[in-house]
Design an enzyme around this catalytic site. Sequence first.
Site, PDB file in Angstrom:
ATOM      1  N   LYS A 125     -47.648 -27.323   8.274  1.00 28.12           N
ATOM      2  CA  LYS A 125     -47.463 -26.119   9.083  1.00 28.12           C
ATOM      3  C   LYS A 125     -46.620 -25.059   8.373  1.00 28.12           C
ATOM      4  O   LYS A 125     -46.492 -23.940   8.866  1.00 28.12           O
ATOM      5  CB  LYS A 125     -46.850 -26.495  10.433  1.00 28.12           C
ATOM      6  CG  LYS A 125     -47.760 -27.409  11.262  1.00 28.12           C
ATOM      7  CD  LYS A 125     -47.088 -27.855  12.540  1.00 28.12           C
ATOM      8  CE  LYS A 125     -47.950 -28.814  13.342  1.00 28.12           C
ATOM      9  NZ  LYS A 125     -48.181 -30.094  12.645  1.00 28.12           N
ATOM     10  N   LYS A 160     -45.169 -26.261  19.279  1.00 25.46           N
ATOM     11  CA  LYS A 160     -45.363 -27.649  18.812  1.00 25.46           C
ATOM     12  C   LYS A 160     -44.278 -28.025  17.822  1.00 25.46           C
ATOM     13  O   LYS A 160     -43.620 -27.152  17.238  1.00 25.46           O
ATOM     14  CB  LYS A 160     -46.750 -27.810  18.175  1.00 25.46           C
ATOM     15  CG  LYS A 160     -47.073 -26.797  17.077  1.00 25.46           C
ATOM     16  CD  LYS A 160     -48.542 -26.887  16.667  1.00 25.46           C
ATOM     17  CE  LYS A 160     -48.903 -25.804  15.668  1.00 25.46           C
ATOM     18  NZ  LYS A 160     -50.339 -25.852  15.283  1.00 25.46           N
ATOM     19  N   ARG A 210     -62.380 -28.532  11.203  1.00 22.63           N
ATOM     20  CA  ARG A 210     -61.738 -29.229  10.095  1.00 22.63           C
ATOM     21  C   ARG A 210     -62.651 -29.097   8.868  1.00 22.63           C
ATOM     22  O   ARG A 210     -63.785 -29.572   8.883  1.00 22.63           O
ATOM     23  CB  ARG A 210     -61.495 -30.697  10.438  1.00 22.63           C
ATOM     24  CG  ARG A 210     -61.218 -31.634   9.264  1.00 22.63           C
ATOM     25  CD  ARG A 210     -59.985 -31.257   8.435  1.00 22.63           C
ATOM     26  NE  ARG A 210     -58.766 -31.153   9.183  1.00 22.63           N
ATOM     27  CZ  ARG A 210     -57.945 -32.179   9.450  1.00 22.63           C
ATOM     28  NH1 ARG A 210     -58.252 -33.383   9.004  1.00 22.63           N
ATOM     29  NH2 ARG A 210     -56.836 -31.981  10.128  1.00 22.63           N
ATOM     30  N   ARG A 224     -64.153 -29.702  16.063  1.00 24.83           N
ATOM     31  CA  ARG A 224     -63.525 -30.564  17.061  1.00 24.83           C
ATOM     32  C   ARG A 224     -63.322 -29.756  18.342  1.00 24.83           C
ATOM     33  O   ARG A 224     -62.520 -28.832  18.379  1.00 24.83           O
ATOM     34  CB  ARG A 224     -62.197 -31.106  16.520  1.00 24.83           C
ATOM     35  CG  ARG A 224     -62.374 -31.920  15.245  1.00 24.83           C
ATOM     36  CD  ARG A 224     -61.071 -32.186  14.542  1.00 24.83           C
ATOM     37  NE  ARG A 224     -60.419 -30.941  14.143  1.00 24.83           N
ATOM     38  CZ  ARG A 224     -59.221 -30.883  13.560  1.00 24.83           C
ATOM     39  NH1 ARG A 224     -58.541 -31.984  13.336  1.00 24.83           N
ATOM     40  NH2 ARG A 224     -58.707 -29.721  13.219  1.00 24.83           N
ATOM     41  N   ARG A 232     -55.748 -29.084  23.335  1.00 24.81           N
ATOM     42  CA  ARG A 232     -55.759 -29.679  22.000  1.00 24.81           C
ATOM     43  C   ARG A 232     -57.147 -30.195  21.655  1.00 24.81           C
ATOM     44  O   ARG A 232     -57.825 -30.770  22.507  1.00 24.81           O
ATOM     45  CB  ARG A 232     -54.736 -30.824  21.922  1.00 24.81           C
ATOM     46  CG  ARG A 232     -53.326 -30.400  22.267  1.00 24.81           C
ATOM     47  CD  ARG A 232     -52.410 -31.597  22.444  1.00 24.81           C
ATOM     48  NE  ARG A 232     -52.810 -32.432  23.568  1.00 24.81           N
ATOM     49  CZ  ARG A 232     -52.236 -33.600  23.869  1.00 24.81           C
ATOM     50  NH1 ARG A 232     -51.259 -34.058  23.117  1.00 24.81           N
ATOM     51  NH2 ARG A 232     -52.655 -34.284  24.899  1.00 24.81           N
ATOM     52  N   ASP A 272     -57.443 -26.695   8.897  1.00 23.52           N
ATOM     53  CA  ASP A 272     -57.865 -26.446  10.274  1.00 23.52           C
ATOM     54  C   ASP A 272     -58.064 -24.952  10.453  1.00 23.52           C
ATOM     55  O   ASP A 272     -57.173 -24.148  10.122  1.00 23.52           O
ATOM     56  CB  ASP A 272     -56.807 -26.957  11.255  1.00 23.52           C
ATOM     57  CG  ASP A 272     -56.631 -28.466  11.182  1.00 23.52           C
ATOM     58  OD1 ASP A 272     -57.550 -29.141  10.679  1.00 23.52           O
ATOM     59  OD2 ASP A 272     -55.579 -28.969  11.605  1.00 23.52           O
ATOM     60  N   GLU A 280     -53.520 -24.829   9.785  1.00 20.45           N
ATOM     61  CA  GLU A 280     -52.801 -25.879   9.059  1.00 20.45           C
ATOM     62  C   GLU A 280     -53.538 -26.201   7.767  1.00 20.45           C
ATOM     63  O   GLU A 280     -54.758 -26.031   7.675  1.00 20.45           O
ATOM     64  CB  GLU A 280     -52.675 -27.172   9.893  1.00 20.45           C
ATOM     65  CG  GLU A 280     -51.785 -27.069  11.102  1.00 20.45           C
ATOM     66  CD  GLU A 280     -51.541 -28.424  11.766  1.00 20.45           C
ATOM     67  OE1 GLU A 280     -51.807 -29.462  11.130  1.00 20.45           O
ATOM     68  OE2 GLU A 280     -51.090 -28.425  12.914  1.00 20.45           O
ATOM     69  N   ASN A 282     -53.706 -29.653   5.688  1.00 21.68           N
ATOM     70  CA  ASN A 282     -53.321 -31.064   5.747  1.00 21.68           C
ATOM     71  C   ASN A 282     -53.437 -31.700   4.365  1.00 21.68           C
ATOM     72  O   ASN A 282     -54.545 -31.861   3.839  1.00 21.68           O
ATOM     73  CB  ASN A 282     -54.209 -31.812   6.742  1.00 21.68           C
ATOM     74  CG  ASN A 282     -54.065 -31.254   8.150  1.00 21.68           C
ATOM     75  OD1 ASN A 282     -53.146 -31.619   8.867  1.00 21.68           O
ATOM     76  ND2 ASN A 282     -54.960 -30.360   8.533  1.00 21.68           N
TER      77      ASN A 282
END
Length: 314
Positions: A125, A160, A210, A224, A232, A272, A280, A282
């Site tokens: 993040k 978050k 993703r 997603r 979420r 993302d 994000e 990852n």
Amino acid sequence: MTLSVAIQMDPVSTINIDGDSSFILGLEAQKRGYTLYHYLARDLSMKGTKVYARCRPVTFRREQGNHATLGEARLMDLADIDVILMRQDPPFDMSYITATHLLDHVHPKTLVVNDPTWVRNCPEKLFIAEFPDLMPPTLITNDLQEIKAFREEHKDIIVKPLYGNGGAGVFHIKPGDENLNSVYELFDKHYREPIIAQLYLPDVRKGDKRIILIDGKPAGAINRVPADGEARSNMHVGGRPDPIGLTERDHEICAAIGPTLKERGLIFVGIDVIGNYMTEINVTSPTGIQEINRFNGVTLEADIWDAIEEKLVR
């Protein structure tokens, strides 16, 4: 090519064989004839300048309830291993950071995927802040007044934990929502790190994409979609994976970040994307390759190992 491979991950008993990326990477390693070992991050030791792990030979198979066999544990010098996959799940805490420091002592002689220095320096993040034109309005702070001002400016926001994962602790705070103070108190009690607040993106109702990048190049994507009544989209909390292609904007995002990923040895990355924004990057233990394989008829695990092998022969 014959390789010895150690996978640093969570206990094999926790594997979801239909979704776990480490599992399918292990299957592909076996298919190629690699010697495969498993160890937990807590099994790492350092004596002088040498880094060891108590490793167990492992065999994976796609059999529900009988998906892994572990051999007898023995202490191994990780300098004698060809490749280490650093695949344990977050939380990205001091234990995680310590593991990256230890693995720094064997990389790059032993190729660690992803490069532990840059895993440590590129938390999901925070990494996006290197690409401000690609990210939504974002605030990182411990200051409740700053968060209130951010909501006043942007109305709908997401709050978050800075180092959370899997959708845990994600709250959608709307204008006038009286729960903001309580959420802040909850975070302040359970987390020492700052909170991240971002503009709520209504496009999330259409899905949180993703995208998998292999050595800096986009290799595929899944969408997603959040469950009804859920903000979420993470599959851990009921998000539905759907097939999806890459838009022109997605290609722009990948082209912008790809050279940095490649330069930093971040071979296997999942980003993302919601609408036109990347939320994000990852780099710790990205997932999604099994779902992409099923939808697109590809074998991303083979592409990842091809990229790893290419690094070894240079």
